[in-house]
Write a protein that holds these residues in place. Structure first.
Motif, PDB file in Angstrom:
ATOM      1  N   GLY A 145      19.513  12.543   2.272  1.00 20.11           N
ATOM      2  CA  GLY A 145      19.321  11.250   1.622  1.00 20.11           C
ATOM      3  C   GLY A 145      20.633  10.577   1.295  1.00 20.11           C
ATOM      4  O   GLY A 145      20.708   9.365   1.176  1.00 20.11           O
ATOM      5  N   GLY A 146      21.700  11.361   1.118  1.00 21.93           N
ATOM      6  CA  GLY A 146      23.044  10.817   0.936  1.00 21.93           C
ATOM      7  C   GLY A 146      23.274  10.083  -0.359  1.00 21.93           C
ATOM      8  O   GLY A 146      24.160   9.225  -0.440  1.00 21.93           O
ATOM      9  N   THR A 147      22.513  10.402  -1.422  1.00 25.80           N
ATOM     10  CA  THR A 147      22.692   9.690  -2.693  1.00 25.80           C
ATOM     11  C   THR A 147      22.895  10.625  -3.870  1.00 25.80           C
ATOM     12  O   THR A 147      22.821  10.203  -5.022  1.00 25.80           O
ATOM     13  CB  THR A 147      21.476   8.793  -2.979  1.00 25.80           C
ATOM     14  OG1 THR A 147      20.285   9.611  -3.030  1.00 25.80           O
ATOM     15  CG2 THR A 147      21.323   7.725  -1.915  1.00 25.80           C
ATOM     16  N   HIS A 148      23.161  11.892  -3.584  1.00 20.68           N
ATOM     17  CA  HIS A 148      23.335  12.860  -4.660  1.00 20.68           C
ATOM     18  C   HIS A 148      24.814  12.970  -5.003  1.00 20.68           C
ATOM     19  O   HIS A 148      25.655  13.271  -4.158  1.00 20.68           O
ATOM     20  CB  HIS A 148      22.789  14.230  -4.228  1.00 20.68           C
ATOM     21  CG  HIS A 148      22.696  15.206  -5.360  1.00 20.68           C
ATOM     22  ND1 HIS A 148      23.699  16.086  -5.655  1.00 20.68           N
ATOM     23  CD2 HIS A 148      21.709  15.419  -6.277  1.00 20.68           C
ATOM     24  CE1 HIS A 148      23.360  16.826  -6.701  1.00 20.68           C
ATOM     25  NE2 HIS A 148      22.139  16.434  -7.092  1.00 20.68           N
ATOM     26  N   ALA A 149      25.172  12.658  -6.259  1.00 15.26           N
ATOM     27  CA  ALA A 149      26.570  12.618  -6.672  1.00 15.26           C
ATOM     28  C   ALA A 149      27.231  13.972  -6.527  1.00 15.26           C
ATOM     29  O   ALA A 149      26.638  15.020  -6.810  1.00 15.26           O
ATOM     30  CB  ALA A 149      26.669  12.137  -8.115  1.00 15.26           C
ATOM     31  N   ALA A 150      28.473  13.948  -6.083  1.00 10.08           N
ATOM     32  CA  ALA A 150      29.246  15.172  -5.935  1.00 10.08           C
ATOM     33  C   ALA A 150      29.739  15.647  -7.296  1.00 10.08           C
ATOM     34  O   ALA A 150      29.793  14.891  -8.270  1.00 10.08           O
ATOM     35  CB  ALA A 150      30.429  14.914  -5.010  1.00 10.08           C
ATOM     36  N   THR A 151      30.137  16.913  -7.371  1.00 10.50           N
ATOM     37  CA  THR A 151      30.702  17.511  -8.580  1.00 10.50           C
ATOM     38  C   THR A 151      32.055  18.113  -8.240  1.00 10.50           C
ATOM     39  O   THR A 151      32.459  18.155  -7.067  1.00 10.50           O
ATOM     40  CB  THR A 151      29.778  18.586  -9.158  1.00 10.50           C
ATOM     41  OG1 THR A 151      29.711  19.675  -8.226  1.00 10.50           O
ATOM     42  CG2 THR A 151      28.371  18.047  -9.404  1.00 10.50           C
ATOM     43  N   SER A 152      32.747  18.604  -9.243  1.00 10.03           N
ATOM     44  CA  SER A 152      34.077  19.176  -9.008  1.00 10.03           C
ATOM     45  C   SER A 152      34.013  20.443  -8.173  1.00 10.03           C
ATOM     46  O   SER A 152      34.981  20.806  -7.499  1.00 10.03           O
ATOM     47  CB  SER A 152      34.761  19.469 -10.344  1.00 10.03           C
ATOM     48  OG  SER A 152      34.007  20.411 -11.093  1.00 10.03           O
ATOM     49  N   ALA A 153      32.851  21.143  -8.170  1.00 10.33           N
ATOM     50  CA  ALA A 153      32.735  22.396  -7.420  1.00 10.33           C
ATOM     51  C   ALA A 153      32.364  22.176  -5.964  1.00 10.33           C
ATOM     52  O   ALA A 153      32.356  23.121  -5.167  1.00 10.33           O
ATOM     53  CB  ALA A 153      31.694  23.294  -8.088  1.00 10.33           C
ATOM     54  N   ILE A 154      32.049  20.968  -5.591  1.00 15.30           N
ATOM     55  CA  ILE A 154      31.687  20.675  -4.197  1.00 15.30           C
ATOM     56  C   ILE A 154      32.856  21.026  -3.292  1.00 15.30           C
ATOM     57  O   ILE A 154      34.010  20.696  -3.567  1.00 15.30           O
ATOM     58  CB  ILE A 154      31.300  19.200  -4.047  1.00 15.30           C
ATOM     59  CG1 ILE A 154      29.986  18.905  -4.768  1.00 15.30           C
ATOM     60  CG2 ILE A 154      31.215  18.794  -2.591  1.00 15.30           C
ATOM     61  CD1 ILE A 154      28.804  19.646  -4.183  1.00 15.30           C
ATOM     62  N   THR A 155      32.543  21.715  -2.194  1.00 12.76           N
ATOM     63  CA  THR A 155      33.600  22.162  -1.296  1.00 12.76           C
ATOM     64  C   THR A 155      33.994  21.076  -0.308  1.00 12.76           C
ATOM     65  O   THR A 155      33.216  20.180   0.023  1.00 12.76           O
ATOM     66  CB  THR A 155      33.151  23.412  -0.520  1.00 12.76           C
ATOM     67  OG1 THR A 155      31.995  23.092   0.248  1.00 12.76           O
ATOM     68  CG2 THR A 155      32.836  24.554  -1.469  1.00 12.76           C
ATOM     69  N   LEU A 156      35.248  21.164   0.121  1.00  8.13           N
ATOM     70  CA  LEU A 156      35.750  20.238   1.140  1.00  8.13           C
ATOM     71  C   LEU A 156      35.302  20.695   2.522  1.00  8.13           C
ATOM     72  O   LEU A 156      35.200  19.887   3.446  1.00  8.13           O
ATOM     73  CB  LEU A 156      37.280  20.182   1.073  1.00  8.13           C
ATOM     74  CG  LEU A 156      37.875  19.882  -0.321  1.00  8.13           C
ATOM     75  CD1 LEU A 156      39.395  19.884  -0.245  1.00  8.13           C
ATOM     76  CD2 LEU A 156      37.368  18.545  -0.832  1.00  8.13           C
ATOM     77  N   GLY A 157      35.097  21.993   2.670  1.00  4.03           N
ATOM     78  CA  GLY A 157      34.590  22.517   3.928  1.00  4.03           C
ATOM     79  C   GLY A 157      33.064  22.504   3.926  1.00  4.03           C
ATOM     80  O   GLY A 157      32.418  22.177   2.930  1.00  4.03           O
ATOM     81  N   ALA A 158      32.472  22.858   5.071  1.00  6.31           N
ATOM     82  CA  ALA A 158      31.013  22.847   5.197  1.00  6.31           C
ATOM     83  C   ALA A 158      30.562  24.085   5.958  1.00  6.31           C
ATOM     84  O   ALA A 158      31.380  24.904   6.417  1.00  6.31           O
ATOM     85  CB  ALA A 158      30.562  21.577   5.912  1.00  6.31           C
ATOM     86  N   THR A 159      29.246  24.221   6.101  1.00  7.33           N
ATOM     87  CA  THR A 159      28.684  25.375   6.819  1.00  7.33           C
ATOM     88  C   THR A 159      29.154  25.362   8.266  1.00  7.33           C
ATOM     89  O   THR A 159      29.177  24.317   8.921  1.00  7.33           O
ATOM     90  CB  THR A 159      27.149  25.330   6.777  1.00  7.33           C
ATOM     91  OG1 THR A 159      26.734  25.268   5.405  1.00  7.33           O
ATOM     92  CG2 THR A 159      26.544  26.552   7.450  1.00  7.33           C
ATOM     93  N   GLN A 160      29.541  26.541   8.782  1.00 11.47           N
ATOM     94  CA  GLN A 160      30.023  26.634  10.156  1.00 11.47           C
ATOM     95  C   GLN A 160      29.000  26.076  11.155  1.00 11.47           C
ATOM     96  O   GLN A 160      27.795  26.303  11.037  1.00 11.47           O
ATOM     97  CB  GLN A 160      30.293  28.095  10.531  1.00 11.47           C
ATOM     98  CG  GLN A 160      31.534  28.696   9.903  1.00 11.47           C
ATOM     99  CD  GLN A 160      31.734  30.126  10.337  1.00 11.47           C
ATOM    100  OE1 GLN A 160      31.129  31.034   9.768  1.00 11.47           O
ATOM    101  NE2 GLN A 160      32.560  30.330  11.369  1.00 11.47           N
ATOM    102  N   GLY A 161      29.520  25.364  12.136  1.00 17.06           N
ATOM    103  CA  GLY A 161      28.678  24.923  13.230  1.00 17.06           C
ATOM    104  C   GLY A 161      28.550  26.037  14.258  1.00 17.06           C
ATOM    105  O   GLY A 161      29.478  26.843  14.444  1.00 17.06           O
ATOM    106  N   VAL A 162      27.415  26.132  14.912  1.00 18.71           N
ATOM    107  CA  VAL A 162      27.160  27.217  15.881  1.00 18.71           C
ATOM    108  C   VAL A 162      26.721  26.605  17.198  1.00 18.71           C
ATOM    109  O   VAL A 162      25.879  25.701  17.231  1.00 18.71           O
ATOM    110  CB  VAL A 162      26.074  28.190  15.370  1.00 18.71           C
ATOM    111  CG1 VAL A 162      25.817  29.289  16.381  1.00 18.71           C
ATOM    112  CG2 VAL A 162      26.492  28.770  14.019  1.00 18.71           C
ATOM    113  N   ASN A 163      27.324  27.130  18.270  1.00 19.03           N
ATOM    114  CA  ASN A 163      26.906  26.704  19.605  1.00 19.03           C
ATOM    115  C   ASN A 163      26.736  27.954  20.469  1.00 19.03           C
ATOM    116  O   ASN A 163      27.707  28.631  20.806  1.00 19.03           O
ATOM    117  CB  ASN A 163      27.945  25.767  20.228  1.00 19.03           C
ATOM    118  CG  ASN A 163      27.528  25.289  21.625  1.00 19.03           C
ATOM    119  OD1 ASN A 163      26.377  25.436  22.029  1.00 19.03           O
ATOM    120  ND2 ASN A 163      28.484  24.739  22.351  1.00 19.03           N
TER     121      ASN A 163
END
Length: 762
Positions: A145-163
């Motif tokens: 939905g893209g409307t949930h506010a971030a917090t200080s603990a939110i990571t700059l990285g994300a879940t690994q992509g898999v191919n």
């Protein structure tokens, strides 16, 4: 004779003949002279009246020569004035050159003081600064939905992509692909190696996230032969930054395997990390990451994974990628594939790209896709730097934020280190202890997801960026296109607010009293406002980046010393007791500029010599109206109408011009302007005299024309009184001649009658 007796008729005829003769003589005289009155006997009144008129005309005519000479005297003076004006203009040009040449002093007299925190926009300076808070745009996490506010603990990285690629086999087409399959085959035994057209050749490369994997034939070098800074592990030599060389072995002894290739890809993507020591590389998987594999997760298939800190991009030989089941393209050209990370509620919705950077108040924050040094399996912390969370800082405000495990809190800490809101104390073991500066609050993120960035007190906040970091952190403005994020500190009350600064009259200027304030009600706040008040006193002010305020003599008075007895301009006011002003410096001459000005003095004096000789040469017939002579012109025969013209002495002294002295005149703009003032006055004097001469010349020319016309009137009047009418006199002459002939005939007839008597007596 008295005894002769004439008859009455003879005597009458004789008298008539005599009278006719007299009249004829008179007529002939008038015809010969053209005048009807040739003597007082003819007409005394007309004769003497005409003579009086002719005499007056003659007297006036005699005056015309003097008047004509007077005209030439005036013309000579006017010619001299014209030449003098041109010489004055030449002198002005020389004075203007002095104004336009380099100021004759390399350093002008000045006084200076330093006002803490003062700038051109606010001279009051500051006694203190308070840290202000600037808000970013809202940051969102990766929740759907893209409307949930971030917090200080939110990571700059994300879940690994898999191919996971398609099912692949060894070169024989039947043996399942596994990590042990070599990249080249041993002879014809293709069951242990890749198919022939897929096998890498010596020098082939693979590009992974901008890093290079190079294939080489032969065995991996020994530790001693590994390039400095690199290390070997099995069939791989890596530089520790993601660039690797994979040694293929030989067709007789194949070495590198598909598993080695997967490891090299992971080193380039950041999934794995190499710690190098003494030419050896210890390869480990980054914390929290799952490495790529061959046939482990899914049999006969290659599974590539991105790191958590960056998406994966692989470009290489199409046949090789096809043999690994990672591409459907074939041939010797390149093919590409990508593996995209997956955002979640734990990560930022917009991920920061590897290599992006922020410049905060002149300090650099770099974002790097790698495990933070000092963590398990990661390289050691660089010497001189310290680790705090997922930030490595050099203690001077420059930091690296590691994307794989870094958080929004880590970014805020890095920004605070750059602004000085926080400081880092680095221990010998590489640990950085962060502390917030006294009286300041660390940056944070509010419940709405906005970064609340503290400006600090050292400088106004200025953040620029490269890559996508400004957008990802909400610092690119409302439109998302701004290339900078800025905010001002809160400044304290001006340090010199309410203080006064005075300067006495400097070289005849207007004395100055300045009160520093907010710029209203006559107070001075900005440098421009200060200069507006100083200008009338021949002074100017500048301020440098360190808050040093300098009051300098203007170019016009570059030779004068501030506060001296001759120039004036003594400094005073309450500001002098609050701040320490330097002693007024003595101006320092510029030798080159003064030489140029000395040459102009010489040129100017030559012009004055020419003015003197020109004024002396402006004479006619011994009369020079520019050298003090007088001219008297008489316009009538009684000398009652005349014009007296008093001459002037228009040499250089007479025009108020004096020779200049090297080292005194033209030494600064004021000296040049003084000379120009005198030249302008001389020019006005010449123009005034030219106007007077022109007026006198007009009068003389009018009287010259008047006298010529009057002479004509007098001579015409005289002629009207004495001239004969030749037509009448000619007719009279003809008539008298006829009359004389008749009289002679009549006399003859009278004498004939006496002859008859004589005949009788015979």
């Amino acid at each position: 004779m008295s005894g002769i007796v004439l008859s009455a008729s003879v005597r009458q005829n004789l008298l008539s003949l005599q009278s006719t003769a007299d009249l004829l003589a008179t007529t002939q005289n008038r015809l010969s002279t053209g005048k009807s009155v040739n003597s007082a006997l003819d007409n005394p009144t007309n004769f003497f009246t005409a003579q009086s008129l002719d005499n007056r005309a003659s007297d006036i005519n005699n005056l015309l020569d003097g008047i004509a000479n007077g005209v030439q005297v005036l013309q000579a003076a006017n010619t001299g004035l014209t030449s003098l004006q041109k010489l004055i203009d030449s002198a002005k040009s020389i004075a203007n050159q002095a104004l336009q040449t380099t100021v004759g002093y390399s350093t002008k007299s000045n006084v200076s003081t330093t006002i803490a925190g003062a700038t051109a926009a606010d001279l009051r300076g500051t006694t203190s600064f308070a840290s202000a808070i600037a808000s970013s745009n809202v940051l969102y996490d990766g929740t759907a939905g893209g409307t949930h506010a971030a917090t200080s603990a939110i990571t700059l990285g994300a879940t690994q992509g898999v191919n996971t690629g398609a099912t692949a086999t060894a070169g024989d087409g039947t043996t399942a692909l596994s990590a042990g399959i070599t990249l080249i085959a041993s002879g014809a035994a293709t069951a242990t190696g890749l198919v022939g057209n897929a096998q890498p050749a010596d020098g082939d490369t693979l590009t992974v996230n901008g890093k290079t994997i190079t294939f080489r034939l032969g065995a991996a070098p020994a530790a001693a032969a590994v390039p400095s800074g690199s290390g070997f592990s099995g069939n791989i030599v890596t530089d520790g930054s993601g660039n690797s060389t994979v040694y293929l072995g030989t067709s007789g002894t194949p070495a590198a395997t598909v598993g080695d290739l997967a490891t090299a890809i992971d080193l380039a993507s950041g999934v794995k990390v190499a710690t190098i020591s003494a030419g050896a590389a210890t390869i480990s998987t980054s914390a929290g990451a799952t490495p790529s594999d061959v046939g482990t997760t899914t049999a006969s298939k290659v599974t590539l994974r991105s790191s958590t800190g960056a998406d994966l991009s692989v470009t290489g030989k199409a046949d090789l990628l096809k043999a690994l089941g990672l591409s459907t393209a074939s041939g010797g050209g390149n093919a590409s594939l990508s593996v995209t990370r997956t955002t979640s509620a734990a990560s930022l919705g917009q991920l920061i790209q590897d290599g992006s950077a922020l410049n905060v108040d002149g300090h650099t924050i770099t974002f790097k896709n790698a495990p933070v040094p000092g963590s398990a399996g990661a390289p050691a912390i660089p010497t001189g730097s310290g680790k705090s969370g997922n930030v490595i800082t050099d203690g001077n405000g420059n930091s690296i934020v590691y994307l794989q495990a870094g958080t929004v809190a880590d970014v805020l800490n890095a920004i605070d280190l750059a602004t000085g809101v926080q400081t880092a104390s680095i221990a010998a073991n590489g640990t950085a202890t962060l502390s917030t500066a006294t009286g300041q609050s660390a940056s944070s993120i509010n419940t709405s997801g906005q970064l609340r960035i503290a400006t600090g007190i050292n400088a106004d906040l200025s953040i620029t960026g490269s890559g996508n970091v400004l957008n990802a952190l909400g610092l690119a403005g409302n439109t998302g296109s701004a290339n900078a994020f800025q905010a001002a500190r809160t400044s304290g009350i001006g340090g010199i607010a309410g203080k006064t600064l005075t300067f006495g009259s400097f070289n005849g200027g207007t004395a100055v009293k300045v009160t520093f304030g907010d710029g209203t009600n006559g107070t001075v706040k900005t440098l421009d406002q200060l200069n507006t008040q100083l200008q009338a006193n021949n002074l100017a002010a500048t301020i440098d980046a360190n808050g040093q305020l300098t009051i300098t003599a203007s170019n016009d008075y570059a030779s004068s010393t501030l506060g001296s007895t001759t120039a004036g301009g003594a400094i005073g006011g309450t500001l002098t007791s609050a701040l320490t002003f330097s002693t007024a410096s003595t101006p320092i001459q510029d030798a080159v500029a003064q030489t140029a000005r000395a040459n102009l003095v010489s040129q100017y004096n030559n012009i004055l010599n020419q003015i003197d000789t020109t004024s002396q040469d402006s004479s006619f017939n011994g009369v020079n109206l520019l050298n003090g002579d007088q001219l008297k012109l008489v316009f009538d025969e009684t000398a009652k109408s005349s014009l007296n013209i008093t001459g002037v002495t228009y040499n250089s002294k007479g025009l108020g011009l004096a020779s200049l002295t090297v080292g005194v005149d033209f030494i600064d703009n004021a000296a040049a302007n003084k000379v120009l003032t005198n030249l302008n006055a001389a020019s006005s004097t010449l123009r005034s005299e030219a106007s007077a001469l022109g007026s006198n010349l007009s009068v003389v020319q009018v009287r010259q024309d008047f006298n010529k016309n009057l002479i004509n009137v007098l001579q015409t009047g005289s002629s009207n009184l004495t001239l004969a009418d030749t037509n009448v006199e000619a007719a009279n002459s003809q008539a008298l001649s006829t009359r004389q002939s008749i009289a002679v005939s009549a006399l003859s007839l009278a004498n004939t009658s006496q002859q008859s008597v004589l005949q009788l007596l015979r």
